[in-house]
Design a protein around this motif. Sequence first.
Motif, short mmCIF file in Angstrom:
data_model
loop_
_atom_site.label_atom_id
_atom_site.label_comp_id
_atom_site.label_asym_id
_atom_site.label_seq_id
_atom_site.Cartn_x
_atom_site.Cartn_y
_atom_site.Cartn_z
N HIS A 1 20.75 47.90 16.33
CA HIS A 1 20.40 46.56 15.86
C HIS A 1 21.68 45.75 15.65
O HIS A 1 22.74 46.30 15.33
N VAL A 2 21.52 44.45 15.84
CA VAL A 2 22.57 43.49 15.50
C VAL A 2 21.89 42.32 14.80
O VAL A 2 20.69 42.10 15.00
N LEU A 3 22.64 41.57 13.97
CA LEU A 3 22.01 40.54 13.14
C LEU A 3 20.90 41.28 12.37
O LEU A 3 21.12 42.40 11.92
N SER A 4 19.69 40.69 12.25
CA SER A 4 18.55 41.49 11.77
C SER A 4 17.54 41.64 12.89
O SER A 4 16.32 41.60 12.69
N VAL A 5 18.07 41.82 14.09
CA VAL A 5 17.24 42.01 15.28
C VAL A 5 17.22 43.51 15.61
O VAL A 5 18.24 44.07 16.02
N PHE A 6 16.07 44.13 15.39
CA PHE A 6 15.92 45.58 15.55
C PHE A 6 15.23 45.91 16.87
O PHE A 6 14.50 45.08 17.41
N PRO A 7 15.45 47.13 17.37
CA PRO A 7 14.83 47.52 18.64
C PRO A 7 13.32 47.31 18.64
O PRO A 7 12.64 47.66 17.66
N ASP B 1 46.75 30.80 5.39
CA ASP B 1 46.86 29.34 5.37
C ASP B 1 47.18 28.74 6.74
O ASP B 1 47.41 27.53 6.85
N ALA B 2 47.17 29.58 7.78
CA ALA B 2 47.33 29.04 9.14
C ALA B 2 46.09 28.23 9.54
O ALA B 2 46.12 27.44 10.48
N VAL B 3 45.01 28.42 8.81
CA VAL B 3 43.75 27.72 9.10
C VAL B 3 43.57 26.60 8.07
O VAL B 3 43.84 26.78 6.89
N ASP B 4 43.13 25.43 8.54
CA ASP B 4 42.73 24.35 7.63
C ASP B 4 41.28 24.63 7.23
O ASP B 4 40.34 24.28 7.95
N TRP B 5 41.11 25.29 6.10
CA TRP B 5 39.77 25.75 5.71
C TRP B 5 38.81 24.61 5.41
O TRP B 5 37.59 24.79 5.47
N SER B 6 39.34 23.41 5.11
CA SER B 6 38.44 22.29 4.84
C SER B 6 37.76 21.82 6.12
O SER B 6 36.80 21.05 6.08
N ALA B 7 38.25 22.29 7.26
CA ALA B 7 37.67 21.89 8.54
C ALA B 7 37.10 23.11 9.28
O ALA B 7 37.19 23.23 10.49
N VAL B 8 36.55 24.05 8.50
CA VAL B 8 35.84 25.20 9.09
C VAL B 8 34.38 25.13 8.66
O VAL B 8 34.07 24.97 7.48
N GLU B 9 33.49 25.23 9.63
CA GLU B 9 32.06 25.31 9.33
C GLU B 9 31.66 26.79 9.31
O GLU B 9 31.96 27.54 10.25
N VAL B 10 30.99 27.18 8.22
CA VAL B 10 30.64 28.59 8.02
C VAL B 10 29.12 28.76 8.09
O VAL B 10 28.38 28.07 7.37
N PHE B 11 28.69 29.68 8.94
CA PHE B 11 27.27 29.99 9.09
C PHE B 11 27.05 31.48 8.88
O PHE B 11 28.01 32.25 8.83
N TRP B 12 25.80 31.89 8.81
CA TRP B 12 25.47 33.32 8.76
C TRP B 12 24.55 33.68 9.92
O TRP B 12 23.65 32.90 10.27
N GLY B 13 24.78 34.86 10.47
CA GLY B 13 23.93 35.34 11.57
C GLY B 13 22.62 35.91 11.07
O GLY B 13 21.61 35.88 11.77
N ASP B 14 22.65 36.45 9.86
CA ASP B 14 21.42 36.92 9.25
C ASP B 14 21.60 36.96 7.75
O ASP B 14 22.72 36.90 7.24
N GLU B 15 20.47 37.04 7.05
CA GLU B 15 20.52 37.03 5.59
C GLU B 15 19.36 37.83 5.03
O GLU B 15 18.28 37.90 5.62
N ARG B 16 19.62 38.45 3.91
CA ARG B 16 18.56 39.19 3.22
C ARG B 16 17.82 38.18 2.34
O ARG B 16 18.45 37.45 1.58
N PHE B 17 16.48 38.16 2.44
CA PHE B 17 15.68 37.13 1.75
C PHE B 17 15.37 37.60 0.33
O PHE B 17 14.29 38.10 0.02
#
Length: 254
Positions: free
Chosen positions: A161-167, A61-77
Motif C-alpha cells: 500500500h501507498v498513501l491509504s490506497v490498499f491492494p 534555511d536554503a528554502v524560503d518556507w513562506s513560499a512552500v505549499e504543504v499538502f498531505w497524501g493521506d490522513e487518519r480521520f
Amino acid sequence: MSTVEVVVHADEDTAARDAAERLLTALAAAQAARGLASVVLTGGGIGIAMLREVAASARRDAVDWSAVEVFWGDERFVPAGDAERNDAQAREALLDALPLDPARVHPMAASDAPEDAGGGDPDLAADVYAKTLSSAAVRLGGEGAIPAFDVLLAGCGPEGHVLSVFPDSPAVHAAAAGVVAVRDCPKPPPTRVSLTLSAARHAREIWLVAAGSGKAEALARAQGGASEVDVPLAGLRGTERTLWLLDQEAAAQL
Ligand SMILES: O=C(O)C(O)[C@@H](O)[C@H](O)[C@H](O)COP(=O)(O)O
C-alpha cells in the motif's frame, strides 16, 4: 510516466537523512524556477523521521518556507491534534519550527472539524480536499484539478500500500477520483482520507522512502511488473521522476 530510480543506503537513518537533504535541494530549486514550491507529506515511521532530519539540517534555511505549499497524501480521520494524525506528527517533527505561511499549509479535515470544513464524514472531507487541490492547481500549475506538486513523499506497507490506497480496495479502483474516503483500512486507524494513485501521478517527482526487511517483497513485486490493483506502489510514478530511497534491507530482493 517516469521509470523508477533506486538509491540504496546502509540503514534507515541514512536514508531518512538523504531524503531530507534532497528535499531541501528540490524545494529550493523549485522556488528558483517557479517562485512557489510544493510538497506532499506522508505519515509513517520513516516519513516522519525524514521531517526530523529536515528540522535538524544545517541547510534548512536554503528554502524560503513562506513560499512552500504543504499538502498531505493521506490522513487518519481522527480528531484534530490526535497523536495519530499525520499532520499533528508532521507539525511536531518539523512544521512548527518553520516560518511557514499558515494559509499555504493544507491539512485534510479532522473528524471533529465543522461540517463545512469536512468534519463528521470522510466523504465530505475528501470533497473538501479535492476543492483545496483544485484551487491550488491554479496557483501551482497542473493539468485540471490536481496541482503538479514538486515532490510527493510516500512510504509503503508490507503488502504494497501507498498513501491509504490498499491492494484491491475501493480506493485503488477509484481511478477517476482525486481524493477518496477510506473505510475499514487494514492499517489502523480504520477511517482515512487519501489521494488516489491517479491524483498522486500529477506530481513532478514522487519519492518513496522505505526501510526494513518487511518492505522488501512489496518493492520487488512492484518492480517485477505487479499491477497497481495488487501492489498499489506499482502505480506510483511521477511525471518527471520516481525515486526510491531505501535501506539495504528494503532493497534486498530487488
Ligand atoms: O498514514 C499512513 O500510515 C501512511 O501515510 C502510510 O501510507 C505509510 O506511509 C506507510 O504505511 C508506511 O508506514 P511505516 O513507515 O510506518 O511502515
